[in-house]
Design an enzyme around this catalytic site. Structure first.
Site, PDB file in Angstrom:
ATOM      1  N   ARG A 158     -33.400 -46.698 -27.490  1.00  0.00           N
ATOM      2  CA  ARG A 158     -33.844 -46.061 -26.528  1.00  0.00           C
ATOM      3  C   ARG A 158     -33.298 -44.548 -26.364  1.00  0.00           C
ATOM      4  NH1 ARG A 158     -32.629 -51.443 -25.757  1.00  0.00           N
ATOM      5  NH2 ARG A 158     -33.743 -52.758 -24.731  1.00  0.00           N
ATOM      6  N   LYS A 182     -28.612 -52.678 -24.928  1.00  0.00           N
ATOM      7  CA  LYS A 182     -28.295 -53.330 -23.363  1.00  0.00           C
ATOM      8  C   LYS A 182     -27.131 -54.466 -23.790  1.00  0.00           C
ATOM      9  CE  LYS A 182     -32.612 -51.649 -20.917  1.00  0.00           C
ATOM     10  NZ  LYS A 182     -33.249 -52.596 -19.822  1.00  0.00           N
ATOM     11  N   HIS A 253     -39.181 -42.570 -23.515  1.00  0.00           N
ATOM     12  CA  HIS A 253     -40.056 -43.773 -23.808  1.00  0.00           C
ATOM     13  C   HIS A 253     -41.311 -44.250 -24.199  1.00  0.00           C
ATOM     14  CE1 HIS A 253     -37.814 -48.085 -22.724  1.00  0.00           C
ATOM     15  NE2 HIS A 253     -39.604 -47.925 -21.912  1.00  0.00           N
ATOM     16  N   ARG A 256     -40.700 -44.375 -27.915  1.00  0.00           N
ATOM     17  CA  ARG A 256     -40.639 -45.464 -28.116  1.00  0.00           C
ATOM     18  C   ARG A 256     -41.614 -46.377 -28.171  1.00  0.00           C
ATOM     19  NH1 ARG A 256     -36.409 -49.561 -27.699  1.00  0.00           N
ATOM     20  NH2 ARG A 256     -36.390 -51.330 -26.056  1.00  0.00           N
ATOM     21  N   HIS A 279     -35.347 -55.859 -27.969  1.00  0.00           N
ATOM     22  CA  HIS A 279     -35.721 -56.709 -26.991  1.00  0.00           C
ATOM     23  C   HIS A 279     -34.659 -58.341 -27.031  1.00  0.00           C
ATOM     24  CE1 HIS A 279     -39.582 -54.062 -26.682  1.00  0.00           C
ATOM     25  NE2 HIS A 279     -38.846 -53.682 -26.391  1.00  0.00           N
ATOM     26  N   TYR A 288     -46.700 -55.108 -26.591  1.00  0.00           N
ATOM     27  CA  TYR A 288     -47.193 -53.853 -27.630  1.00  0.00           C
ATOM     28  C   TYR A 288     -48.492 -54.591 -29.024  1.00  0.00           C
ATOM     29  CZ  TYR A 288     -43.187 -51.299 -26.429  1.00  0.00           C
ATOM     30  OH  TYR A 288     -41.812 -51.091 -25.868  1.00  0.00           O
TER      31      TYR A 288
END
Length: 307
Positions: A158, A182, A253, A256, A279, A288
């Site tokens: 990110r 995150k 993004h 990414r 993730h 994806y």
């Protein structure tokens, strides 16, 4: 009504403090949650000027969401706001301001699944080549911009993770970066030879010319020597990609998404891609696979004589 009564303004300030203290929420997330709570309270006051938070119930939540939809809010936005409202009513209940929490009974509008735009392989190669040629004269900003594009595409990290990198987070011997993602979860992500070459040029010829007393150990720097702001990185990516003929308009993004799609098209295992991207849920990564299948279908339709 655009302004809240003083008691509700103080309530929002207390709610904001609560959000900042818990779950490692970003400043952007806190602003969004507080903004949604403010909108809900304004809706409450519009119904009756003397209303208190104890009167928030399911019908009010539903009418507030309906108002958002009538104002043109997208389904994804309304889904996020429903989640935000549930967080707010749960806090009101825990702090004794609501006798019963109506939030769990508020259904979220199901968002339409929109496949993100990605670059084709040739477009990605063209963007990276353009960034490399721009850095040929060892201009420090051009060297930095090349590294931004190379690392984002090579690692799929990110933009906030990219800008948060310190020099010590880069292991050039193993060709990997240590990323704080995150929820303060740390992961290591590999990168290839072109990104390593961009790193070498930046660290040798670019960063020393921009470094200042307050640069610290930040890997990427702005013109004044401070840690690079994610907004600057977004501008860099938009400028590089916009120069590519036929390329979709995308930012960090989008790179990414592009990295993940190209990994899967190249045969990478879905769980490997999940680990690289950081993730928490496999369901997020599976998006994806839809992109890859969609691109295969487009290629088939264009190339097969009986498509």
């Amino acid at each position: 009504m655009d302004e809240l009564p003083e008691d509700l303004t103080e309530l929002l300030e207390e709610y904001a403090r609560h959000l900042r203290l818990g779950r490692n929420r970003s400043a952007h997330t806190v602003r969004a949650y507080v903004g949604d709570a403010r909108s809900l309270l304004l809706h409450l006051c519009a119904r009756a000027a003397d209303s208190g938070v104890g009167e928030i119930d399911l019908s009010l939540l539903r009418s507030w969401l309906a108002e958002q939809g009538a104002g043109g809010a997208a389904r994804t936005t309304m889904s996020r706001r429903a989640s935000s409202a549930r967080t707010f009513t749960a806090w009101l209940t825990r702090t004794g301001r609501l006798p019963v929490d109506p939030g769990p009974r508020l259904a979220s509008p199901r968002p339409h699944k929109v496949l993100p735009a990605v670059l084709g392989r040739d477009q990605a190669r063209e963007a990276l080549t353009a960034a490399e040629s721009g850095a040929a004269q060892h201009d420090p900003i051009a060297l930095r911009d090349r590294l931004i594009v190379e690392l984002l595409y090579a690692t799929g990290i990110r933009v906030s993770e990219l800008c948060g990198l310190d020099i010590d987070d880069v292991d050039r011997e193993r060709r990997q970066v240590r990323v704080l993602g995150k929820g303060n979860k740390e992961r290591s992500v590999p990168f290839g030879v072109p990104a390593d070459q961009a790193l070498e040029s930046w660290l040798r010829y670019g960063r020393p010319l921009l470094a200042a007393t307050d640069s610290g150990r930040a890997l990427l720097l702005g013109r004044r020597g401070r840690r690079l702001d994610p907004r600057q990185a977004r501008t860099v990516v938009h400028e590089v990609v916009s120069a590519i003929s036929g390329a979709p308009d995308l930012g960090p993004h989008g790179l990414r998404h592009t990295a993940a799609t190209h990994l899967l098209e190249g045969g990478a295992d879905l769980r490997v891609v999940q680990e690289i991207l950081g993730h928490a849920s496999m369901a997020t990564t599976q998006l994806y696979t839809h992109i890859s299948i969609d691109r295969l279908r487009q290629a088939h339709d264009q190339a097969h004589p009986r498509a």
